[in-house]
Design an enzyme around this catalytic site. Sequence first.
Site, PDB file in Angstrom:
ATOM      1  N   PRO A   1       3.477 -13.964  11.390  1.00  0.00           N
ATOM      2  CA  PRO A   1       2.457 -13.175  12.089  1.00  0.00           C
ATOM      3  C   PRO A   1       1.081 -13.257  11.420  1.00  0.00           C
ATOM      4  CG  PRO A   1       4.338 -11.810  11.367  1.00  0.00           C
ATOM      5  CD  PRO A   1       4.394 -13.103  10.636  1.00  0.00           C
TER       6      PRO A   1
ATOM      7  N   GLY B   1      13.345  -3.757   3.769  1.00  0.00           N
ATOM      8  CA  GLY B   1      12.048  -3.103   3.974  1.00  0.00           C
ATOM      9  C   GLY B   1      12.031  -2.354   5.295  1.00  0.00           C
TER      10      GLY B   1
ATOM     11  N   ARG C   1      13.540   1.658  -0.341  1.00  0.00           N
ATOM     12  CA  ARG C   1      13.621   2.267  -1.689  1.00  0.00           C
ATOM     13  C   ARG C   1      13.325   3.755  -1.651  1.00  0.00           C
ATOM     14  NH1 ARG C   1       8.133  -0.108  -4.520  1.00  0.00           N
ATOM     15  NH2 ARG C   1       6.833   0.506  -2.794  1.00  0.00           N
TER      16      ARG C   1
ATOM     17  N   TYR D   1      -0.437 -14.138  -2.678  1.00  0.00           N
ATOM     18  CA  TYR D   1       0.190 -13.706  -1.425  1.00  0.00           C
ATOM     19  C   TYR D   1       0.398 -14.916  -0.503  1.00  0.00           C
ATOM     20  CZ  TYR D   1       1.117 -11.539   3.038  1.00  0.00           C
ATOM     21  OH  TYR D   1       1.718 -11.202   4.220  1.00  0.00           O
TER      22      TYR D   1
ATOM     23  N   SER E   1       4.273 -15.404   7.150  1.00  0.00           N
ATOM     24  CA  SER E   1       2.923 -14.985   7.570  1.00  0.00           C
ATOM     25  C   SER E   1       2.103 -16.222   7.889  1.00  0.00           C
ATOM     26  CB  SER E   1       2.257 -14.217   6.427  1.00  0.00           C
ATOM     27  OG  SER E   1       0.872 -14.077   6.648  1.00  0.00           O
TER      28      SER E   1
HETATM   29  C1  8X3 Z   1      -0.442 -10.742   7.012  1.00  0.00           C
HETATM   30  C2  8X3 Z   1      -1.431 -11.525   7.717  1.00  0.00           C
HETATM   31  O1  8X3 Z   1      -3.643 -12.752   7.597  1.00  0.00           O
HETATM   32  O2  8X3 Z   1      -3.564 -10.590   6.572  1.00  0.00           O
HETATM   33  O3  8X3 Z   1       0.519 -11.532   6.425  1.00  0.00           O
HETATM   34  O4  8X3 Z   1      -2.489 -12.441   5.527  1.00  0.00           O
HETATM   35  S1  8X3 Z   1      -2.833 -11.838   6.788  1.00  0.00           S
END
Ligand code: 8X3
Length: 250
Positions: free
Chosen positions: A179, A12, A38, A149, A136
Amino acid sequence: MSNLPKTVLITGATSDFGIAFAQKFAAAGVQKISLHGRNAEKLAMLQKSLSCETELLLCDLSDKQAIDEVFAGLKNIDLLINNAGGALGLEKVYEAKPEDWERMLDANVSSLIRITRHILPDMVARRSGHVINISSVAGSWPYPGGHVYCASKAFATQFSLAMRSDLVGTNVRVTSIEPGLVETEFSLKRFKGDQEKAAAVYADTRPLKAEDIAETVFFAANMPEHANITRLEIMSTDQATGPFQIYRGA
Ligand code: 8X3
């Protein structure tokens, strides 16, 4: 003591994070960076901007065969940064689109393990290497609309921790970087191009920048060989976790 890798592979690489990582490691003096993406045009632009030797790895991460063709047999990678991935949608779990889930799982889970599987054996054979997975805060701290997610990032974190169990004694290091709010194209992608919604995520606050995450990745990578940063969570000073929700209408 510096432990700068000689060769880095970034998946990425044309995302905001990927570009920041490539610039950071190129400026620090690594010999070669392998850049996966990509979009051939964006990859070529990034390649031109970097001072070190580069190699382009073009493939769509939803295509397992393409992943195998591009990543199998790559050798002498000192640092693999599994950065590819992202979020799609923020609808509630009972309203979300299964095709968004599929794409997130392809990018955040399936390709992460597949690419890692291609790169690790050579690291183990050389008794040298480092895998940094970009997870994350969403992997530890669930939020409304996060469902798949959040789960995919919990996977990335747990996969990192479990990998360490297998790799202990091989001298190969694994790090999960986690993060929080970072101002990047992340939200534009999540909201499928809706600029207004994406901008609102970062309005009136001080989100982290991609360069801050590049610093943390660099810190973990540059630690002496005997030190493994296992997990590193980073949030904006203006971000924190919230209280439990309590529904009082029952
Ligand atoms: C990105 C941070 O808090 O928007 O992974 O999921 S959050």
